[in-house]
Design a protein around this motif. Structure first.
Motif, PDB file in Angstrom:
ATOM      1  N   UNK A 316      62.763   7.008  41.186  1.00  0.00           N
ATOM      2  CA  UNK A 316      61.701   7.049  42.094  1.00  0.00           C
ATOM      3  C   UNK A 316      61.528   8.276  42.090  1.00  0.00           C
ATOM      4  N   UNK A 317      61.609   9.170  42.970  1.00  0.00           N
ATOM      5  CA  UNK A 317      61.777  10.605  43.082  1.00  0.00           C
ATOM      6  C   UNK A 317      61.407  11.418  41.915  1.00  0.00           C
ATOM      7  N   UNK A 318      61.294  11.558  40.909  1.00  0.00           N
ATOM      8  CA  UNK A 318      61.405  12.060  39.835  1.00  0.00           C
ATOM      9  C   UNK A 318      60.470  11.977  39.065  1.00  0.00           C
ATOM     10  N   UNK A 319      59.208  10.358  39.796  1.00  0.00           N
ATOM     11  CA  UNK A 319      57.820  10.256  39.067  1.00  0.00           C
ATOM     12  C   UNK A 319      56.886  11.290  39.956  1.00  0.00           C
ATOM     13  N   UNK A 320      57.231  11.898  41.325  1.00  0.00           N
ATOM     14  CA  UNK A 320      56.179  12.314  41.550  1.00  0.00           C
ATOM     15  C   UNK A 320      55.649  13.635  41.453  1.00  0.00           C
ATOM     16  N   UNK A 324      53.239  11.782  36.503  1.00  0.00           N
ATOM     17  CA  UNK A 324      53.505   9.977  37.283  1.00  0.00           C
ATOM     18  C   UNK A 324      52.321  10.023  37.745  1.00  0.00           C
ATOM     19  N   UNK A 325      52.395   8.316  37.702  1.00  0.00           N
ATOM     20  CA  UNK A 325      51.402   7.773  38.055  1.00  0.00           C
ATOM     21  C   UNK A 325      51.486   6.504  39.326  1.00  0.00           C
ATOM     22  N   UNK A 326      50.256   7.179  40.529  1.00  0.00           N
ATOM     23  CA  UNK A 326      50.143   6.745  42.339  1.00  0.00           C
ATOM     24  C   UNK A 326      49.890   4.516  42.285  1.00  0.00           C
ATOM     25  N   UNK A 327      50.734   4.774  43.225  1.00  0.00           N
ATOM     26  CA  UNK A 327      50.172   3.038  43.603  1.00  0.00           C
ATOM     27  C   UNK A 327      50.568   3.581  44.481  1.00  0.00           C
ATOM     28  N   UNK A 328      49.278   2.948  45.851  1.00  0.00           N
ATOM     29  CA  UNK A 328      48.873   3.097  47.331  1.00  0.00           C
ATOM     30  C   UNK A 328      49.242   1.628  48.115  1.00  0.00           C
ATOM     31  N   UNK A 329      50.069   1.492  49.164  1.00  0.00           N
ATOM     32  CA  UNK A 329      49.609   0.308  50.327  1.00  0.00           C
ATOM     33  C   UNK A 329      49.327   1.374  50.828  1.00  0.00           C
ATOM     34  N   UNK A 330      47.670   0.329  51.644  1.00  0.00           N
ATOM     35  CA  UNK A 330      47.533   0.990  52.818  1.00  0.00           C
ATOM     36  C   UNK A 330      47.091   0.286  54.456  1.00  0.00           C
ATOM     37  N   UNK A 331      47.873   0.863  55.226  1.00  0.00           N
ATOM     38  CA  UNK A 331      47.665   0.591  56.351  1.00  0.00           C
ATOM     39  C   UNK A 331      46.854   0.796  56.558  1.00  0.00           C
ATOM     40  N   UNK A 332      45.971   1.190  56.156  1.00  0.00           N
ATOM     41  CA  UNK A 332      44.868   1.725  57.615  1.00  0.00           C
ATOM     42  C   UNK A 332      44.039   0.460  58.529  1.00  0.00           C
ATOM     43  N   UNK A 357      62.495  -2.329  45.140  1.00  0.00           N
ATOM     44  CA  UNK A 357      61.093  -3.182  43.703  1.00  0.00           C
ATOM     45  C   UNK A 357      61.166  -2.310  42.784  1.00  0.00           C
ATOM     46  N   UNK A 358      60.164  -1.266  43.714  1.00  0.00           N
ATOM     47  CA  UNK A 358      59.407  -0.126  42.359  1.00  0.00           C
ATOM     48  C   UNK A 358      60.499   0.550  42.087  1.00  0.00           C
ATOM     49  N   UNK A 359      61.618   1.013  42.760  1.00  0.00           N
ATOM     50  CA  UNK A 359      62.940   2.522  42.323  1.00  0.00           C
ATOM     51  C   UNK A 359      63.323   1.248  40.776  1.00  0.00           C
ATOM     52  N   UNK A 360      63.758  -0.105  41.062  1.00  0.00           N
ATOM     53  CA  UNK A 360      64.434  -0.652  40.424  1.00  0.00           C
ATOM     54  C   UNK A 360      63.681  -0.430  38.681  1.00  0.00           C
ATOM     55  N   UNK A 361      62.227  -0.494  38.444  1.00  0.00           N
ATOM     56  CA  UNK A 361      62.256  -0.094  37.167  1.00  0.00           C
ATOM     57  C   UNK A 361      62.567   1.766  36.207  1.00  0.00           C
ATOM     58  N   UNK A 362      62.315   1.926  35.230  1.00  0.00           N
ATOM     59  CA  UNK A 362      63.016   2.502  34.041  1.00  0.00           C
ATOM     60  C   UNK A 362      61.879   3.605  35.238  1.00  0.00           C
ATOM     61  N   UNK A 363      60.641   3.371  34.868  1.00  0.00           N
ATOM     62  CA  UNK A 363      59.576   4.784  35.209  1.00  0.00           C
ATOM     63  C   UNK A 363      58.768   3.611  35.821  1.00  0.00           C
ATOM     64  N   UNK A 364      59.173   3.537  37.550  1.00  0.00           N
ATOM     65  CA  UNK A 364      57.910   2.965  38.657  1.00  0.00           C
ATOM     66  C   UNK A 364      57.046   4.010  39.130  1.00  0.00           C
ATOM     67  N   UNK A 365      56.037   3.577  39.923  1.00  0.00           N
ATOM     68  CA  UNK A 365      54.904   4.241  40.476  1.00  0.00           C
ATOM     69  C   UNK A 365      55.580   5.078  40.893  1.00  0.00           C
ATOM     70  N   UNK A 366      54.359   6.595  41.175  1.00  0.00           N
ATOM     71  CA  UNK A 366      54.424   7.355  42.278  1.00  0.00           C
ATOM     72  C   UNK A 366      53.810   5.640  43.898  1.00  0.00           C
ATOM     73  N   UNK A 367      55.080   5.720  44.601  1.00  0.00           N
ATOM     74  CA  UNK A 367      54.384   4.371  45.863  1.00  0.00           C
ATOM     75  C   UNK A 367      54.263   5.629  46.517  1.00  0.00           C
ATOM     76  N   UNK A 368      53.097   5.389  47.695  1.00  0.00           N
ATOM     77  CA  UNK A 368      52.247   6.030  48.741  1.00  0.00           C
ATOM     78  C   UNK A 368      51.914   4.849  49.411  1.00  0.00           C
ATOM     79  N   UNK A 369      52.771   5.052  50.762  1.00  0.00           N
ATOM     80  CA  UNK A 369      52.171   4.025  51.635  1.00  0.00           C
ATOM     81  C   UNK A 369      51.303   5.014  52.819  1.00  0.00           C
ATOM     82  N   UNK A 370      50.086   5.286  52.857  1.00  0.00           N
ATOM     83  CA  UNK A 370      48.805   5.676  53.359  1.00  0.00           C
ATOM     84  C   UNK A 370      48.876   4.914  54.988  1.00  0.00           C
ATOM     85  N   UNK A 371      48.100   5.673  55.865  1.00  0.00           N
ATOM     86  CA  UNK A 371      47.279   5.026  56.848  1.00  0.00           C
ATOM     87  C   UNK A 371      48.490   4.566  57.661  1.00  0.00           C
TER      88      UNK A 371
END
Length: 573
Positions: A316-320, A324-332, A357-371
């Protein structure tokens, strides 16, 4: 009538005979105290017919066409059972050791205590006859131990005392203190009440009413919970009516007794583990050859959980990086919309699942939890301690997603949108709302946020591919987006839709269509969120789009249960 040893041969497969051999051996060693024939009788009553293709069952009148492949090995097991029969049947259970002479010594010419002794014997017999939460009991008790046992008020205290004798622990003072808590009125600390309701008189009155119902039922001799958690206290404030209070008390007691049984099991397993280590140590000391096994000589290296965790985090860190393709979870949303305790717990569980789940994939998203607010950051740390570590598999920040990425690239995923997301675009940045929508609290928060911020919005085309709509969990959305990114196949990606959505379509319809029923059957057997267990989940997760479609259609085409079982057998790892 007790079944004979050879009678077992015509009823059970080799696997079941091994199971009964294990029961006999554990009984002989004192690991469990239960009449083996009781277990045999219960299993005979519920024994199912042999499955097609099972070639390890003996031929009998009920199954004349079954092949015999391992008769000699099974006969050896049966002979072992026969040899153990005499030694096991002669051993008395603890409930059978009480004689009239011993009863007189225990009661000390106080016949009014005979009821307590009878009650204790009933509880012991119930523990001996358990089919789950097995409890090891001492073979016998001294007169003083019997007297101590019936001096305890609550049956949980009595079971704990019996186990402490078996384990050789001297903790009678602790058991007596806990017995006072079990048998006394329900105590709720003033500190907990003040923290939750403050000086609100109506809320305090509800708590007093609940305690009053608890006391009345306690005086009637009913089994009740002995403690209250903060979550329980929150739920108590929403209870209306005597019936709901009684049902909630029953629920609390079931939860508490489950935890109690788990505690007994752990204590017993701890002793058994010590004994096994001691035996293994003696075996190793007396061995004249290399010792094989875990912790000893093995062919393959043992990979620890921390090593696996570091491996998946690195993926997962490798995709940053720029690729890497970002995916955002908005908590605002939670700055203006407050959640109750249960919804908050569910949301953070979904966040934890999303990260895994995200880090299980070969090329996961850049997962950002914001707000994230400060209190949310603390809650996230409890379930994901590595949140601030350099090797964390995601980025958790209080910043808004608009501060991190350009608005023109964003697409807010909302079930309330009228725009179907046709395909995955790697140049877009998709935003998932970090909310829990349920019941009357459901609001179009994600759609209103997208319109307010003037960014694009879209919904999953569930109606087009599954014939239904629904609000999905955060972790389901993350999994669907990962599959879509890898395959550009919506039907395959929707394998992550919880089976309950398809099941509700069938169950709530008085005349459900055959196609809907078949789709539900195929989906629930192939979803990675398998209800069967971890093995099936991993198996389904590894299916590719073509395999998924092939087995989906095959399961729908199955005409009989046997045909379905045979097909699922092919899928086994």
């Amino acid at each position: 009538m007790q079944p004979t040893i050879m009678g077992l041969a015509s009823q059970f497969s080799q696997r079941k005979v091994k199971t009964f051999l294990d029961i006999f051996l554990r009984t002989e060693r004192g690991l469990i105290h239960r009449t083996p024939y009781l277990l045999v009788n219960r299993t005979l009553k519920t024994e199912t017919k042999p499955r097609p293709g099972d070639k390890s069952v003996f031929t009998s009148k009920s199954s004349p066409d079954i092949n015999i492949k391992s008769k000699s090995e099974t006969e050896k097991l049966l002979n072992k059972l026969k040899s153990l029969k005499g030694s096991v049947s002669e051993k008395l259970r603890l409930s059978e050791t009480m004689t009239p002479e011993l009863e007189q010594l225990v009661l000390e010419n106080q016949p009014n205590r005979s009821f307590l002794l009878r009650q204790a014997l009933v509880e012991i017999k119930g523990a001996e006859d358990r089919t789950k939460h097995l409890l090891s009991l001492p073979e016998s008790l001294t007169v003083d131990e019997w007297r101590t046992l019936i001096s305890l008020q609550d049956y949980r205290s009595r079971l704990t005392y019996l186990q402490s004798i078996y384990l050789g622990k001297d903790c009678l003072d602790e058991i007596r203190k806990q017995d006072e808590i079990y048998s006394g009125p329900l105590q709720i600390s003033e500190e907990m009440i003040s923290e939750l309701v403050g000086d609100d008189k109506d809320e305090r009155r509800k708590i007093k009413i609940f305690q009053g119902h608890h006391e009345m039922l306690r005086q009637e001799g009913q089994l009740l919970p002995s403690s209250v958690t903060e979550k329980n206290l929150t739920d108590i404030l929403h209870l209306t009516g005597t019936s709901r209070i009684k049902k909630y008390l029953s629920f609390m007691f079931k939860t508490e007794i489950s935890q109690f049984n788990e505690g007994l099991r752990k204590a017993e397993n701890a002793k058994r583990t010590e004994e096994m280590k001691k035996i293994a140590k003696e075996k190793k000391a007396n061995a004249n050859h290399i010792v094989y096994g875990l912790g000893e000589n093995v062919i393959m290296h043992r990979i620890s959980d921390s090593t696996m965790n570091s491996f998946f985090n690195w993926i997962a860190v490798r995709e940053f990086h720029e690729w890497g393709i970002p995916l955002v979870i908005d908590m605002s949303h939670h700055k203006s919309w407050k959640m109750d305790r249960s919804s908050k717990k569910s949301l953070f569980t979904e966040l934890s699942n999303s990260i895994s789940i995200n880090r299980m994939y070969k090329t996961p998203f850049q997962l950002h939890i914001t707000g994230l607010q400060e209190e949310h950051m603390e809650s996230l740390k409890k379930i994901v301690p590595s949140v601030n570590e350099p090797d964390a598999a995601f980025n958790a920040t209080s910043q808004n997603h608009l501060d991190l990425f350009p608005a023109e690239k964003m697409v807010y995923l909302s079930p309330d949108s009228n725009n179907d997301l046709q395909k995955f675009n790697p140049d877009d940045i998709y935003v998932i709302g970090g909310i829990i929508d349920k019941g009357n609290d459901r609001l179009p928060l994600t759609l209103s946020a997208a319109k307010r911020l003037r960014i694009r919005h879209a919904r999953f085309p569930m109606r087009q591919h599954l014939g239904l709509t629904g609000d999905l969990n955060v972790d389901s959305c993350v999994a669907i987006m990962n599959d879509l990114k890898a395959s550009q196949d919506w039907f395959y990606s929707f394998r992550w839709v919880p089976s309950r959505h398809l099941g509700n379509r069938v169950k709530t319809n008085l005349n459900p269509s055959l196609q809907h029923q078949l789709a539900y059957r195929a989906h629930r057997h192939l979803t990675p969120n398998s209800w069967k267990g971890e093995t099936e989940s991993v198996r389904n997760l590894n299916l590719g789009p073509a395999q998924y479609r092939m087995y989906y259609q095959k399961i729908k085409d199955c005409k009989t249960r046997e045909e379905l079982d045979e097909l699922l057998e092919e899928l086994k790892i």
